[in-house]
Design an enzyme around this catalytic site. Structure first.
Site, PDB file in Angstrom:
ATOM      1  N   SER A  23       0.704  -1.309   0.036  1.00  0.00           N
ATOM      2  CA  SER A  23       0.026  -0.017   0.015  1.00  0.00           C
ATOM      3  C   SER A  23       0.963   1.221  -0.006  1.00  0.00           C
ATOM      4  O   SER A  23       1.618   1.547   0.730  1.00  0.00           O
ATOM      5  CB  SER A  23      -0.910  -0.116   1.157  1.00  0.00           C
ATOM      6  OG  SER A  23      -1.539   1.121   1.111  1.00  0.00           O
ATOM      7  N   CYS A 133      -0.755   3.336  10.419  1.00  0.00           N
ATOM      8  CA  CYS A 133      -0.309   4.495   9.683  1.00  0.00           C
ATOM      9  C   CYS A 133       0.252   5.490  10.617  1.00  0.00           C
ATOM     10  O   CYS A 133      -0.184   5.960  11.789  1.00  0.00           O
ATOM     11  CB  CYS A 133      -1.120   5.359   8.541  1.00  0.00           C
ATOM     12  SG  CYS A 133      -0.176   6.529   7.997  1.00  0.00           S
ATOM     13  N   LYS A 168      -3.362  -4.786   9.083  1.00  0.00           N
ATOM     14  CA  LYS A 168      -1.948  -4.471   8.667  1.00  0.00           C
ATOM     15  C   LYS A 168      -1.430  -3.736   9.958  1.00  0.00           C
ATOM     16  O   LYS A 168      -1.891  -2.782  10.732  1.00  0.00           O
ATOM     17  CB  LYS A 168      -1.849  -3.365   7.850  1.00  0.00           C
ATOM     18  CG  LYS A 168      -0.360  -2.719   7.489  1.00  0.00           C
ATOM     19  CD  LYS A 168      -0.071  -2.451   6.164  1.00  0.00           C
ATOM     20  CE  LYS A 168       1.211  -2.071   5.895  1.00  0.00           C
ATOM     21  NZ  LYS A 168       1.347  -1.360   4.522  1.00  0.00           N
ATOM     22  N   THR A 196       5.668   1.048   8.346  1.00  0.00           N
ATOM     23  CA  THR A 196       7.052   1.533   8.522  1.00  0.00           C
ATOM     24  C   THR A 196       7.464   1.925  10.059  1.00  0.00           C
ATOM     25  O   THR A 196       6.290   1.926  10.810  1.00  0.00           O
ATOM     26  CB  THR A 196       7.092   2.985   7.995  1.00  0.00           C
ATOM     27  OG1 THR A 196       5.914   3.651   8.352  1.00  0.00           O
ATOM     28  CG2 THR A 196       6.940   2.998   6.520  1.00  0.00           C
ATOM     29  N   GLY A 220      12.382   0.314   3.545  1.00  0.00           N
ATOM     30  CA  GLY A 220      13.564  -0.037   2.604  1.00  0.00           C
ATOM     31  C   GLY A 220      14.236  -1.044   3.236  1.00  0.00           C
ATOM     32  O   GLY A 220      13.936  -1.806   4.384  1.00  0.00           O
ATOM     33  N   GLY A 247      11.453  -3.889   3.280  1.00  0.00           N
ATOM     34  CA  GLY A 247      12.907  -3.935   2.463  1.00  0.00           C
ATOM     35  C   GLY A 247      13.024  -5.198   1.518  1.00  0.00           C
ATOM     36  O   GLY A 247      13.958  -5.474   1.161  1.00  0.00           O
TER      37      GLY A 247
HETATM   38  C1  LIG Z   1       5.994   6.518   0.170  1.00  0.00           C
HETATM   39  C2  LIG Z   1       5.148   5.542   1.138  1.00  0.00           C
HETATM   40  C3  LIG Z   1       3.822   5.359   1.272  1.00  0.00           C
HETATM   41  C4  LIG Z   1       3.167   4.674   2.021  1.00  0.00           C
HETATM   42  N1  LIG Z   1       1.812   4.672   2.414  1.00  0.00           N
HETATM   43  C5  LIG Z   1       1.391   3.525   2.983  1.00  0.00           C
HETATM   44  C6  LIG Z   1      -0.241   3.863   3.026  1.00  0.00           C
HETATM   45  O1  LIG Z   1      -1.046   4.538   2.491  1.00  0.00           O
HETATM   46  N2  LIG Z   1      -0.785   2.643   3.684  1.00  0.00           N
HETATM   47  C7  LIG Z   1      -0.085   1.610   4.247  1.00  0.00           C
HETATM   48  O2  LIG Z   1      -0.480   0.615   4.828  1.00  0.00           O
HETATM   49  N3  LIG Z   1       1.266   1.647   4.301  1.00  0.00           N
HETATM   50  C8  LIG Z   1       1.735   2.566   3.431  1.00  0.00           C
HETATM   51  N4  LIG Z   1       3.224   2.458   3.424  1.00  0.00           N
HETATM   52  C9  LIG Z   1       4.108   1.445   3.962  1.00  0.00           C
HETATM   53  C10 LIG Z   1       4.244   0.062   2.925  1.00  0.00           C
HETATM   54  O3  LIG Z   1       3.203  -0.195   2.500  1.00  0.00           O
HETATM   55  C11 LIG Z   1       5.133  -0.681   3.833  1.00  0.00           C
HETATM   56  O4  LIG Z   1       4.587  -1.351   4.743  1.00  0.00           O
HETATM   57  C12 LIG Z   1       6.385  -0.069   4.343  1.00  0.00           C
HETATM   58  O5  LIG Z   1       7.039   0.572   3.209  1.00  0.00           O
HETATM   59  C13 LIG Z   1       7.680  -1.358   4.270  1.00  0.00           C
HETATM   60  O6  LIG Z   1       7.996  -2.043   2.928  1.00  0.00           O
HETATM   61  P1  LIG Z   1       9.266  -1.588   2.153  1.00  0.00           P
HETATM   62  O7  LIG Z   1      10.239  -1.432   3.020  1.00  0.00           O
HETATM   63  O8  LIG Z   1       9.229  -2.606   1.258  1.00  0.00           O
HETATM   64  O9  LIG Z   1       8.677  -0.398   1.564  1.00  0.00           O
HETATM   65  C14 LIG Z   1       3.800   3.662   2.664  1.00  0.00           C
HETATM   66  C15 LIG Z   1       5.549   3.524   2.433  1.00  0.00           C
HETATM   67  C16 LIG Z   1       5.966   4.283   1.525  1.00  0.00           C
HETATM   68  C17 LIG Z   1       7.458   4.211   1.383  1.00  0.00           C
END
Ligand SMILES: Cc1cc2nc3c(=O)[nH]c(=O)nc-3n(C[C@H](O)[C@H](O)[C@H](O)COP(=O)(O)O)c2cc1C
Length: 306
Positions: A23, A133, A168, A196, A220, A247
Protein backbone atom coordinates in the site's frame (compact mmCIF):
# COMPACT_ATOMS: atom_id res chain seq x y z
CA UNK A 1 11.10 -31.43 -12.87
CA UNK A 2 7.48 -30.31 -13.02
CA UNK A 3 6.61 -26.66 -12.91
CA UNK A 4 6.59 -25.72 -9.22
CA UNK A 5 3.29 -24.58 -7.70
CA UNK A 6 3.42 -20.99 -6.46
CA UNK A 7 -0.28 -20.23 -6.00
CA UNK A 8 -1.33 -19.41 -2.43
CA UNK A 9 -4.52 -18.75 -0.49
CA UNK A 10 -5.20 -15.93 1.94
CA UNK A 11 -8.67 -16.36 3.41
CA UNK A 12 -11.01 -16.67 0.42
CA UNK A 13 -8.41 -15.03 -1.81
CA UNK A 14 -6.71 -17.21 -4.38
CA UNK A 15 -3.47 -15.72 -5.68
CA UNK A 16 -1.67 -17.04 -8.77
CA UNK A 17 1.60 -16.17 -7.06
CA UNK A 18 2.57 -14.84 -3.62
CA UNK A 19 3.97 -11.47 -4.70
CA UNK A 20 1.90 -8.33 -4.19
CA UNK A 21 2.66 -4.62 -4.06
CA UNK A 22 2.50 -2.73 -0.76
CA UNK A 23 0.00 0.00 0.00
CA UNK A 24 1.14 3.51 -0.88
CA UNK A 25 4.02 2.44 -3.12
CA UNK A 26 2.07 1.49 -6.25
CA UNK A 27 -0.60 4.18 -6.39
CA UNK A 28 -3.75 2.72 -7.91
CA UNK A 29 -1.72 0.57 -10.36
CA UNK A 30 -2.50 2.65 -13.46
CA UNK A 31 0.61 4.74 -12.71
CA UNK A 32 2.72 1.61 -13.32
CA UNK A 33 1.03 0.30 -16.46
CA UNK A 34 3.67 1.66 -18.85
CA UNK A 35 6.54 0.14 -16.86
CA UNK A 36 5.41 -3.42 -16.21
CA UNK A 37 2.66 -5.96 -16.87
CA UNK A 38 0.51 -5.38 -13.78
CA UNK A 39 -1.67 -8.37 -14.73
CA UNK A 40 1.14 -10.68 -13.60
CA UNK A 41 1.10 -9.55 -9.96
CA UNK A 42 -0.28 -11.87 -7.28
CA UNK A 43 -2.44 -9.03 -5.94
CA UNK A 44 -2.54 -5.25 -5.86
CA UNK A 45 -2.94 -3.36 -2.60
CA UNK A 46 -4.16 0.20 -3.16
CA UNK A 47 -2.88 3.34 -1.50
CA UNK A 48 -4.85 3.69 1.72
CA UNK A 49 -8.25 5.32 1.27
CA UNK A 50 -10.16 7.43 3.74
CA UNK A 51 -13.82 8.43 3.51
CA UNK A 52 -13.07 12.01 2.61
CA UNK A 53 -10.26 13.26 0.32
CA UNK A 54 -7.01 14.13 2.13
CA UNK A 55 -4.32 16.55 1.02
CA UNK A 56 -1.66 14.86 3.12
CA UNK A 57 1.20 16.46 5.04
CA UNK A 58 3.32 19.51 4.08
CA UNK A 59 6.43 19.07 1.87
CA UNK A 60 9.09 17.80 2.04
CA UNK A 61 7.55 14.49 2.96
CA UNK A 62 10.12 11.99 1.72
CA UNK A 63 13.89 11.74 1.99
CA UNK A 64 16.57 9.13 1.48
CA UNK A 65 18.42 7.50 4.36
CA UNK A 66 21.49 5.26 4.50
CA UNK A 67 19.60 2.12 3.53
CA UNK A 68 16.06 3.15 2.85
CA UNK A 69 13.78 6.15 2.95
CA UNK A 70 11.63 8.22 5.24
CA UNK A 71 8.11 9.23 4.35
CA UNK A 72 5.36 11.19 5.94
CA UNK A 73 2.80 11.42 3.15
CA UNK A 74 -0.03 11.70 5.66
CA UNK A 75 -2.42 9.48 3.71
CA UNK A 76 -2.96 11.77 0.77
CA UNK A 77 -5.79 10.19 -1.24
CA UNK A 78 -8.85 11.19 -3.27
CA UNK A 79 -11.33 9.69 -0.79
CA UNK A 80 -13.54 6.66 -1.36
CA UNK A 81 -16.14 8.15 -3.73
CA UNK A 82 -13.65 9.56 -6.24
CA UNK A 83 -11.57 6.37 -5.99
CA UNK A 84 -14.61 4.28 -6.93
CA UNK A 85 -15.46 6.56 -9.84
CA UNK A 86 -11.99 7.26 -11.26
CA UNK A 87 -9.48 4.66 -10.06
CA UNK A 88 -11.39 1.42 -9.59
CA UNK A 89 -12.30 0.91 -13.30
CA UNK A 90 -8.64 0.41 -14.28
CA UNK A 91 -8.02 -1.90 -11.32
CA UNK A 92 -11.05 -4.02 -12.27
CA UNK A 93 -9.73 -4.40 -15.82
CA UNK A 94 -6.43 -5.91 -14.64
CA UNK A 95 -8.17 -9.08 -13.46
CA UNK A 96 -5.70 -9.19 -10.55
CA UNK A 97 -7.19 -9.59 -7.05
CA UNK A 98 -7.68 -6.07 -5.66
CA UNK A 99 -7.05 -5.44 -1.98
CA UNK A 100 -8.40 -2.10 -0.80
CA UNK A 101 -6.53 -0.49 2.07
CA UNK A 102 -8.64 1.73 4.30
CA UNK A 103 -8.03 3.96 7.32
CA UNK A 104 -10.01 6.16 9.66
CA UNK A 105 -9.07 9.81 10.17
CA UNK A 106 -10.78 10.70 13.40
CA UNK A 107 -13.12 7.99 14.62
CA UNK A 108 -12.66 4.23 14.27
CA UNK A 109 -16.33 4.09 13.15
CA UNK A 110 -15.18 5.44 9.78
CA UNK A 111 -13.81 1.95 9.09
CA UNK A 112 -17.37 0.62 9.22
CA UNK A 113 -18.62 3.16 6.69
CA UNK A 114 -15.70 2.45 4.34
CA UNK A 115 -16.15 -1.31 4.58
CA UNK A 116 -19.93 -1.08 4.13
CA UNK A 117 -19.42 0.77 0.84
CA UNK A 118 -16.68 -1.58 -0.40
CA UNK A 119 -18.66 -4.64 0.59
CA UNK A 120 -21.11 -4.21 -2.29
CA UNK A 121 -18.38 -4.02 -4.96
CA UNK A 122 -17.88 -7.48 -6.37
CA UNK A 123 -14.36 -6.88 -7.70
CA UNK A 124 -13.03 -5.90 -4.27
CA UNK A 125 -11.29 -9.15 -3.36
CA UNK A 126 -10.18 -8.17 0.13
CA UNK A 127 -10.01 -5.28 2.54
CA UNK A 128 -6.87 -4.30 4.41
CA UNK A 129 -7.41 -2.40 7.63
CA UNK A 130 -4.58 0.09 7.95
CA UNK A 131 -4.59 0.57 11.70
CA UNK A 132 -0.85 1.26 11.68
CA UNK A 133 -0.20 4.46 9.71
CA UNK A 134 2.33 6.48 11.72
CA UNK A 135 1.82 9.67 9.70
CA UNK A 136 -1.49 11.14 10.79
CA UNK A 137 -0.75 14.19 12.85
CA UNK A 138 -2.64 14.76 16.05
CA UNK A 139 -2.93 11.07 16.82
CA UNK A 140 -1.15 10.09 20.00
CA UNK A 141 -1.35 6.37 19.44
CA UNK A 142 -2.27 3.89 16.77
CA UNK A 143 -5.04 1.31 17.01
CA UNK A 144 -2.32 -1.23 16.16
CA UNK A 145 -0.49 -0.32 19.35
CA UNK A 146 -3.27 -1.61 21.57
CA UNK A 147 -4.51 -5.24 21.53
CA UNK A 148 -7.94 -4.27 22.92
CA UNK A 149 -8.49 -1.51 20.36
CA UNK A 150 -7.29 -3.84 17.58
CA UNK A 151 -9.68 -6.55 18.72
CA UNK A 152 -12.60 -4.13 18.88
CA UNK A 153 -12.25 -2.65 15.39
CA UNK A 154 -11.53 -5.97 13.69
CA UNK A 155 -14.50 -7.58 15.41
CA UNK A 156 -16.85 -4.76 14.40
CA UNK A 157 -15.69 -4.86 10.79
CA UNK A 158 -15.87 -8.68 10.75
CA UNK A 159 -19.56 -8.49 11.66
CA UNK A 160 -20.41 -6.50 8.52
CA UNK A 161 -18.32 -8.20 5.82
CA UNK A 162 -17.73 -11.66 4.46
CA UNK A 163 -14.85 -10.40 2.32
CA UNK A 164 -11.31 -11.45 3.15
CA UNK A 165 -10.08 -9.20 5.91
CA UNK A 166 -6.40 -8.36 6.37
CA UNK A 167 -5.13 -6.37 9.35
CA UNK A 168 -1.97 -4.34 8.79
CA UNK A 169 0.26 -4.21 11.85
CA UNK A 170 2.77 -1.70 13.16
CA UNK A 171 6.34 -2.54 14.21
CA UNK A 172 6.20 0.32 16.71
CA UNK A 173 5.02 -1.91 19.55
CA UNK A 174 6.39 -3.98 22.40
CA UNK A 175 4.88 -7.27 21.26
CA UNK A 176 3.63 -7.55 17.69
CA UNK A 177 2.64 -11.15 18.47
CA UNK A 178 0.04 -9.92 20.96
CA UNK A 179 -1.49 -7.55 18.41
CA UNK A 180 -1.56 -10.28 15.74
CA UNK A 181 -3.28 -12.54 18.26
CA UNK A 182 -5.93 -9.90 18.95
CA UNK A 183 -6.58 -9.55 15.19
CA UNK A 184 -6.87 -13.32 14.79
CA UNK A 185 -9.18 -13.68 17.80
CA UNK A 186 -11.44 -10.96 16.39
CA UNK A 187 -11.80 -12.78 13.08
CA UNK A 188 -9.16 -11.28 10.78
CA UNK A 189 -8.37 -13.69 7.92
CA UNK A 190 -4.74 -12.58 7.71
CA UNK A 191 -2.22 -10.10 9.05
CA UNK A 192 0.11 -7.91 6.98
CA UNK A 193 3.36 -6.71 8.50
CA UNK A 194 5.26 -4.48 8.86
CA UNK A 195 4.20 -0.89 8.29
CA UNK A 196 7.01 1.66 8.56
CA UNK A 197 9.17 2.16 11.65
CA UNK A 198 8.78 5.49 13.39
CA UNK A 199 11.94 7.51 12.64
CA UNK A 200 13.59 10.90 12.13
CA UNK A 201 16.41 12.43 10.07
CA UNK A 202 17.92 15.84 10.75
CA UNK A 203 19.40 18.46 8.42
CA UNK A 204 22.31 19.58 10.60
CA UNK A 205 22.80 22.92 8.84
CA UNK A 206 19.21 23.98 9.33
CA UNK A 207 18.90 21.98 12.57
CA UNK A 208 15.51 20.93 11.34
CA UNK A 209 14.00 17.56 10.55
CA UNK A 210 14.45 16.62 6.90
CA UNK A 211 10.74 15.83 6.77
CA UNK A 212 8.40 18.78 7.35
CA UNK A 213 6.18 16.82 9.72
CA UNK A 214 9.24 15.95 11.87
CA UNK A 215 8.65 12.31 12.56
CA UNK A 216 8.22 9.95 9.62
CA UNK A 217 8.20 6.27 8.70
CA UNK A 218 11.35 4.36 7.75
CA UNK A 219 11.12 1.75 4.99
CA UNK A 220 13.48 -0.10 2.66
CA UNK A 221 16.38 -2.52 3.20
CA UNK A 222 17.25 -0.99 6.59
CA UNK A 223 14.10 -2.42 8.16
CA UNK A 224 14.23 -5.90 6.62
CA UNK A 225 15.91 -7.73 9.54
CA UNK A 226 13.38 -6.17 11.93
CA UNK A 227 10.49 -7.20 9.68
CA UNK A 228 11.74 -10.77 9.14
CA UNK A 229 12.10 -11.26 12.89
CA UNK A 230 8.59 -9.94 13.47
CA UNK A 231 7.13 -12.28 10.83
CA UNK A 232 8.84 -15.20 12.58
CA UNK A 233 7.46 -14.03 15.93
CA UNK A 234 3.91 -13.72 14.56
CA UNK A 235 4.21 -17.05 12.72
CA UNK A 236 4.87 -18.72 16.05
CA UNK A 237 1.90 -17.02 17.65
CA UNK A 238 -1.05 -17.21 15.22
CA UNK A 239 -2.47 -19.64 12.67
CA UNK A 240 -3.82 -17.14 10.11
CA UNK A 241 -1.69 -16.38 7.03
CA UNK A 242 0.93 -13.64 7.15
CA UNK A 243 1.69 -11.19 4.37
CA UNK A 244 5.32 -10.21 4.96
CA UNK A 245 6.96 -6.96 3.94
CA UNK A 246 9.71 -4.52 4.84
CA UNK A 247 12.71 -3.95 2.63
CA UNK A 248 12.06 -6.63 0.04
CA UNK A 249 14.41 -5.72 -2.82
CA UNK A 250 14.94 -9.01 -4.64
CA UNK A 251 14.20 -12.73 -4.66
CA UNK A 252 16.50 -13.54 -1.74
CA UNK A 253 14.84 -10.99 0.51
CA UNK A 254 11.35 -12.26 -0.45
CA UNK A 255 12.51 -15.80 0.39
CA UNK A 256 13.62 -14.68 3.85
CA UNK A 257 10.04 -13.70 4.64
CA UNK A 258 8.54 -16.92 3.28
CA UNK A 259 11.01 -19.08 5.19
CA UNK A 260 10.20 -17.06 8.33
CA UNK A 261 6.52 -17.94 7.88
CA UNK A 262 4.91 -15.55 5.40
CA UNK A 263 2.32 -16.98 2.97
CA UNK A 264 2.77 -14.00 0.65
CA UNK A 265 5.04 -10.98 0.37
CA UNK A 266 4.55 -7.32 -0.50
CA UNK A 267 7.05 -5.14 -2.33
CA UNK A 268 7.09 -1.47 -1.27
CA UNK A 269 10.00 0.97 -1.49
CA UNK A 270 11.72 -1.18 -4.16
CA UNK A 271 8.95 -0.18 -6.62
CA UNK A 272 10.38 3.35 -6.68
CA UNK A 273 13.82 2.06 -7.69
CA UNK A 274 12.76 -0.64 -10.14
CA UNK A 275 9.05 -0.73 -11.04
CA UNK A 276 9.38 -4.22 -12.52
CA UNK A 277 11.03 -5.77 -9.47
CA UNK A 278 7.93 -7.71 -8.34
CA UNK A 279 7.83 -9.60 -11.62
CA UNK A 280 11.55 -10.38 -11.33
CA UNK A 281 10.88 -11.77 -7.85
CA UNK A 282 8.06 -14.01 -9.13
CA UNK A 283 10.45 -15.47 -11.71
CA UNK A 284 13.20 -15.76 -9.09
CA UNK A 285 10.97 -17.69 -6.69
CA UNK A 286 10.15 -20.23 -9.41
CA UNK A 287 13.85 -20.65 -10.18
CA UNK A 288 14.69 -21.19 -6.52
CA UNK A 289 12.02 -23.89 -6.21
CA UNK A 290 13.25 -25.71 -9.30
CA UNK A 291 16.87 -25.49 -8.18
CA UNK A 292 16.00 -26.84 -4.73
CA UNK A 293 13.58 -29.48 -6.08
CA UNK A 294 10.61 -28.06 -4.15
CA UNK A 295 7.32 -28.73 -5.93
CA UNK A 296 5.10 -26.34 -3.94
CA UNK A 297 6.08 -23.01 -2.41
CA UNK A 298 3.94 -23.81 0.63
CA UNK A 299 6.61 -26.29 1.71
CA UNK A 300 8.93 -23.33 2.30
CA UNK A 301 6.58 -21.34 4.53
CA UNK A 302 7.97 -21.26 8.02
CA UNK A 303 10.66 -23.79 7.04
CA UNK A 304 13.22 -21.91 9.13
CA UNK A 305 15.56 -24.21 11.05
CA UNK A 306 16.64 -22.88 14.43
C1 LIG B 1 5.93 6.51 0.22
C2 LIG B 1 5.24 5.45 1.05
C3 LIG B 1 3.87 5.53 1.25
C4 LIG B 1 3.21 4.57 2.02
N1 LIG B 1 1.85 4.64 2.18
C5 LIG B 1 1.20 3.67 2.87
C6 LIG B 1 -0.22 3.68 2.98
O1 LIG B 1 -0.92 4.54 2.44
N2 LIG B 1 -0.80 2.67 3.69
C7 LIG B 1 -0.09 1.65 4.27
O2 LIG B 1 -0.68 0.76 4.89
N3 LIG B 1 1.27 1.62 4.17
C8 LIG B 1 1.91 2.59 3.49
N4 LIG B 1 3.28 2.53 3.36
C9 LIG B 1 4.02 1.43 4.01
C10 LIG B 1 4.29 0.28 3.03
O3 LIG B 1 3.09 -0.28 2.55
C11 LIG B 1 5.13 -0.83 3.71
O4 LIG B 1 4.40 -1.36 4.80
C12 LIG B 1 6.47 -0.32 4.24
O5 LIG B 1 7.00 0.69 3.41
C13 LIG B 1 7.50 -1.43 4.40
O6 LIG B 1 7.80 -2.05 3.16
P1 LIG B 1 9.06 -1.60 2.24
O7 LIG B 1 10.24 -1.50 3.12
O8 LIG B 1 9.15 -2.66 1.18
O9 LIG B 1 8.68 -0.27 1.65
C14 LIG B 1 3.95 3.50 2.60
C15 LIG B 1 5.34 3.44 2.39
C16 LIG B 1 5.99 4.36 1.62
C17 LIG B 1 7.47 4.25 1.41
Amino acid sequence: MMKPKISVEIGKLKLNNPVMVASGTFGYAEEFKDFMDVKKLGAIVTKTLTLKPRKGNPMPRTCETAAGMLNSIGLENPGLAIFIREKLPFLKKTGVPIIISVASEEKPEEFLELVAQLNIIEEVAAIELNISCPNIQGKESLIAQDPAATYKIVQEVRKITGKTLITKLSPNVTSIGDIAQAAEDAGSDAVALINTLSAMSIDVDKRRPKIAAGIAGLSGPAIRPVAVKMVWEVFNKVKIPIIGMGGIMDTASALEFIIAGASAVSVGTANFINPGVSLEIIAGLKEYLVKNKISDIRELMGALKI
